[in-house]
Design an enzyme around this catalytic site. Sequence first.
Site, PDB file in Angstrom:
ATOM      1  N   TYR A 310       0.855  -1.187   0.000  1.00  0.00           N
ATOM      2  CA  TYR A 310       0.000   0.000   0.000  1.00  0.00           C
ATOM      3  C   TYR A 310       0.891   1.238   0.000  1.00  0.00           C
ATOM      4  O   TYR A 310       1.854   1.301  -0.740  1.00  0.00           O
ATOM      5  CB  TYR A 310      -0.974  -0.047   1.190  1.00  0.00           C
ATOM      6  N   ARG A 363      -9.899  10.941  -7.081  1.00  0.00           N
ATOM      7  CA  ARG A 363      -8.949  11.651  -6.217  1.00  0.00           C
ATOM      8  C   ARG A 363      -8.103  10.620  -5.484  1.00  0.00           C
ATOM      9  O   ARG A 363      -8.350  10.292  -4.330  1.00  0.00           O
ATOM     10  CB  ARG A 363      -9.698  12.550  -5.220  1.00  0.00           C
ATOM     11  N   LYS A 381      -5.930  -1.994  -0.609  1.00  0.00           N
ATOM     12  CA  LYS A 381      -6.697  -1.926   0.639  1.00  0.00           C
ATOM     13  C   LYS A 381      -7.195  -3.302   1.060  1.00  0.00           C
ATOM     14  O   LYS A 381      -7.140  -3.669   2.239  1.00  0.00           O
ATOM     15  CB  LYS A 381      -7.897  -0.998   0.447  1.00  0.00           C
ATOM     16  N   GLU A 452     -13.767   4.685  -1.321  1.00  0.00           N
ATOM     17  CA  GLU A 452     -12.344   5.035  -1.264  1.00  0.00           C
ATOM     18  C   GLU A 452     -11.976   6.020  -2.371  1.00  0.00           C
ATOM     19  O   GLU A 452     -12.271   5.793  -3.555  1.00  0.00           O
ATOM     20  CB  GLU A 452     -11.497   3.768  -1.410  1.00  0.00           C
ATOM     21  N   ASP A 453     -11.344   7.109  -1.995  1.00  0.00           N
ATOM     22  CA  ASP A 453     -10.719   8.059  -2.922  1.00  0.00           C
ATOM     23  C   ASP A 453     -11.673   8.614  -3.974  1.00  0.00           C
ATOM     24  O   ASP A 453     -11.376   8.649  -5.161  1.00  0.00           O
ATOM     25  CB  ASP A 453      -9.502   7.413  -3.595  1.00  0.00           C
ATOM     26  N   ASP A 475     -13.636   5.402   4.142  1.00  0.00           N
ATOM     27  CA  ASP A 475     -12.376   5.346   4.865  1.00  0.00           C
ATOM     28  C   ASP A 475     -11.656   6.693   4.874  1.00  0.00           C
ATOM     29  O   ASP A 475     -11.019   7.048   5.863  1.00  0.00           O
ATOM     30  CB  ASP A 475     -11.468   4.270   4.272  1.00  0.00           C
ATOM     31  N   ASP A 476     -11.746   7.460   3.782  1.00  0.00           N
ATOM     32  CA  ASP A 476     -11.081   8.759   3.740  1.00  0.00           C
ATOM     33  C   ASP A 476     -11.632   9.703   4.795  1.00  0.00           C
ATOM     34  O   ASP A 476     -10.884  10.486   5.391  1.00  0.00           O
ATOM     35  CB  ASP A 476     -11.248   9.400   2.356  1.00  0.00           C
ATOM     36  N   ASN A 625      -0.410  11.393   2.070  1.00  0.00           N
ATOM     37  CA  ASN A 625       0.257  10.276   1.390  1.00  0.00           C
ATOM     38  C   ASN A 625       0.405  10.594  -0.089  1.00  0.00           C
ATOM     39  O   ASN A 625      -0.395  11.335  -0.647  1.00  0.00           O
ATOM     40  CB  ASN A 625      -0.570   8.992   1.543  1.00  0.00           C
TER      41      ASN A 625
END
Length: 778
Positions: A310, A363, A381, A452-453, A475-476, A625
Amino acid sequence: MGKRAAKWTLLALRAANLQKVLNRLARGNKRVGQTLQLSLLLTKALVVPDKTRTAGPGRRRNSNNTSTAKLTPQRALFLHLVQPCLDLALAPWIYTLVLLARLPFFSLPALTHAMASLASITSISTTRSASDISTPRSISPSSSVASARSSHSSSISTSKRMSISSTRRISAANPMSSINIAAIEEAMRMANLDTLRGYNQTRYGEVRQYATTEYVNQSQALGAQVLNEPMWNKGLSFTPEQRVAKNLTGLIPHVLEDSDKQCERALKMIRTRQTNIDRYLYLSTLKNQNVDLFYRLLIDNAKELMPLVYTPTIGDVCLQYSTLYTRPEALYISIKQRKSMKTILRNWPYPNPEICVVTDGSRILGLGDLGVNGVGIPIGKLALYTAAAGIHPEKTLPIVLDCGTANETNLKDPLYLGLRAKRVSVAEQQEFMDEFMQASAEVYPDMVVQFEDFESEKAFNYLDRYRNGYKCFNDDIQGTGAVVLGGYIGAVNLSGVPLEEQRLVFMGAGSAGVGVAKQLVEYYTKRGLSEQAARDKFWLVDTKGLVTKDRGDKLAEHKKYFARADNNGHQFRTLEEVIEYVKPTALVGLTATFGVFTESVIRALKASVDAGGLGRRPILFPLSNPLSKAECTFEQAVTWTDGTVIFASGSPFSHFTVKTSEQPVTYYPNQGNNVYVFPGIGLGAILSKSSRVTDNMIYTSAAALAGSLNADEIHKGLIYPRIDRVRDASLLVAREVMKAARRDGVSQLPEEQWLEWEEWGDPALDKYIKARIYDPDL
C-alpha cells in the site's frame, strides 16, 4: 428543403468528394500523402459558415460591390503550409487546390491573391508553428497577383525580400521543410485515440449472457488446475500424498518445503529487486500464483512489506497501472455498461464476498484524478483487510467505477485502460453510483461497502446519501478521522497541555481534513463540552487562507461546519498568519503538498506551545500520502522542535538518531496509517452482521486503537502500536466495534449469542472472532 439547407447539403457532398480524392492521392505518395492528410484536416475545419459572409449592414464589399471572405487564422495557416508546394507546381497539389477553389467560400483568384499577400508578411518563417500564425490583412479578390506584390513593395526592404526568396529556394529543395510532421502525426495520433468522437449516448444497452460460468470444484481439481488457481496452490508445500492424489507429480520440483523456507526464498527475491515498483510487481505475481504464501509473507513481515503493498508504493503503481497491467485483479465497471451492473457483479469468480472497496479514481491519494488507474487502491486496501484483520481473500471484492477522467495525461496515453473520455457530469455520476449501490445490495446483500478516494464533494455526498440505507462507510472521511483520533488521544496525554487549552489548526479542508476534525469534535463532546464549544477549538485553512463565513468566496458545503465567524472581518491568508493569530497546540496537515510545514511554521507552533508553560510538547501530524506529498519529514519535525514534537505521519518514516555530547538519542516516528482501524471496522461490521455502520462504531474503533498499546510502546513515547502488531490491534478494534453495533441496535446476530458473550465477557468474544479469521496455512 430550404435554400440554405440545400446549399450546405451540396457543400457536404463536395467535401466528401474532396476527401476521396485526397485519400487516393495520399496512397500514391507517402511524403506528399502526409501533407495531404493535413490538407484534409484543415479543409474540414474550413467547412464552417463564416459569419462575416451573412447579409446585413456590416457585410464588407470591395470596389466592385462583390463580397470579400474574411481570411481567418485557420485559412492563413492552410495557405502558409501549402505555399512551398505551389512553388514546386506539384500536380497533385494544384489539383487539390483547384478542388478547394470549387468550394463556396473560395475562389481561385482570391486564393492565389491571398497567398501572395501572405508571402509579403515579414514575420513568416518556415519553422513557425501553427499557433503563431497572424491573421493577414484582407485583400480584394479582384486584384491581380502582380498588383498585390507591387502594392507592398514599398514596405518591404530588400533584405527581407532576399530572406523570403531564400526561404522559397529552401522550400523548393525540400517541399516538407515548412511542415511540422511531428505535430501532424501527433494530431493524427490523438484523433485516432478518440474512439468516441461523434457519439451522443443517452441510452445504454444491457449485456445478456447466455451461459453460466462453470468452475471446477477444489475437491475435483487435478494437476495444472490446482497449480493455476492461486487460492488452491501451495507451491512446494504439497505433501507427497497430496502430490499423488492431485496428479502433481513432476509438475513441481521434487522437494518438500515448509512455509518458512518458501517465505525465505520470496524475501530474497524481494530484497534483490532494485525499485519498489519491481518489488510490488513480484508480490503481485506471487499473490496471483499462491495466495497463502503471499499472505503468510505479508503477515510475518508487515513492517517491511506493507509499504510495498500500500502506501507509499501504491501511489507510483496507480500512476503507471495501465503500463504495468498484466492480468485482471478487480471488477472494472464502465458507465457505458451501467445497465449490466448485476451481470458484471455476478461474474466475480468467488461467491458471496463480504467486503468491497470501491473507487471511481477521481482523487487518488494526493495524485488527483487517475481514472481507472486508481483501481490499485482497492486492490491494495483489500490486501490489508486480509493481512491485518484476517478477512479471507475469497471474501474480498475490489471495484473501480469508470466514469471517464479529467487527467489529460491518461487521455493521451495509448495504453490507458479506462474510458477515453472526459468525466460525465456530477449528476450522471450520482445516477451511476445509485445504480451500483442498488445492484450490489441485491446481488451481495451481506457485503459491506467501503468508499475510497472519491472527490471531496462526492465523498461527503455519497456517505450522507447511503449510510442509513446500506452497509457502508468512507475510509477517507471516517477511517482517517478514527485513526487520527486514536493517535490524538495518546498525544494529548503526552503533550502536557490540559484538554481545555487544546487548540487545533488544520491545513487542508477537503474530505479527509473535515472528516478528521469532526471525529475530534466528538472526542471533546464525549468529555463534557458542548458541540459548539468543541467546534470552536478548530481552525481550518485551505489554499485561500482561514476558512471564514465572510471570506467572500462560495464555500463548499462540507467546509461550512467549521467556518469561523469570530474573525471580526479580518482575513488570514497564510498559515503563518493563522498560527500567529490562533496560538495552536496542534497542527494537522492534509494538503497533499510537500513542504507546506516550513521551518518558520513548525518553530511558530513550538513557540505558541512553549508560551503556555514548561514541559509542554507540540503535536504535529503531517498526514498526506505518499511520502512525496508529506507536509514535512520526521527529521525536520524533530530538528525544528528541538526533539519535543509528538509526531505522526500518513506514510512511514525511519527513526532518527541525534548525536549529543552525552549519548545518542533515537526518536521514533508514529505512522497514523488507516490500516490500524479500517480492517477492524470492516471485520466488526461483518461478524456482527450489522445492518449499517454507525458513527458510534467508528468512534469506538478510535478509542479501541488508543487502548491497544503495550507497555514497551508507551515507554518509547509511541501513540500507535508497532506496525508488526497491527493484527493484534485490528482484532481488538473488531471486538469493540461488534459491541458498539449491539449497543446501537444494528447487530443482526441472534440474541442468545449476545447473552452468552455478556455472561463470559471478552475471552469468549475473542475466541469467536479468532475462529472466523483467515490464517494462511501452507
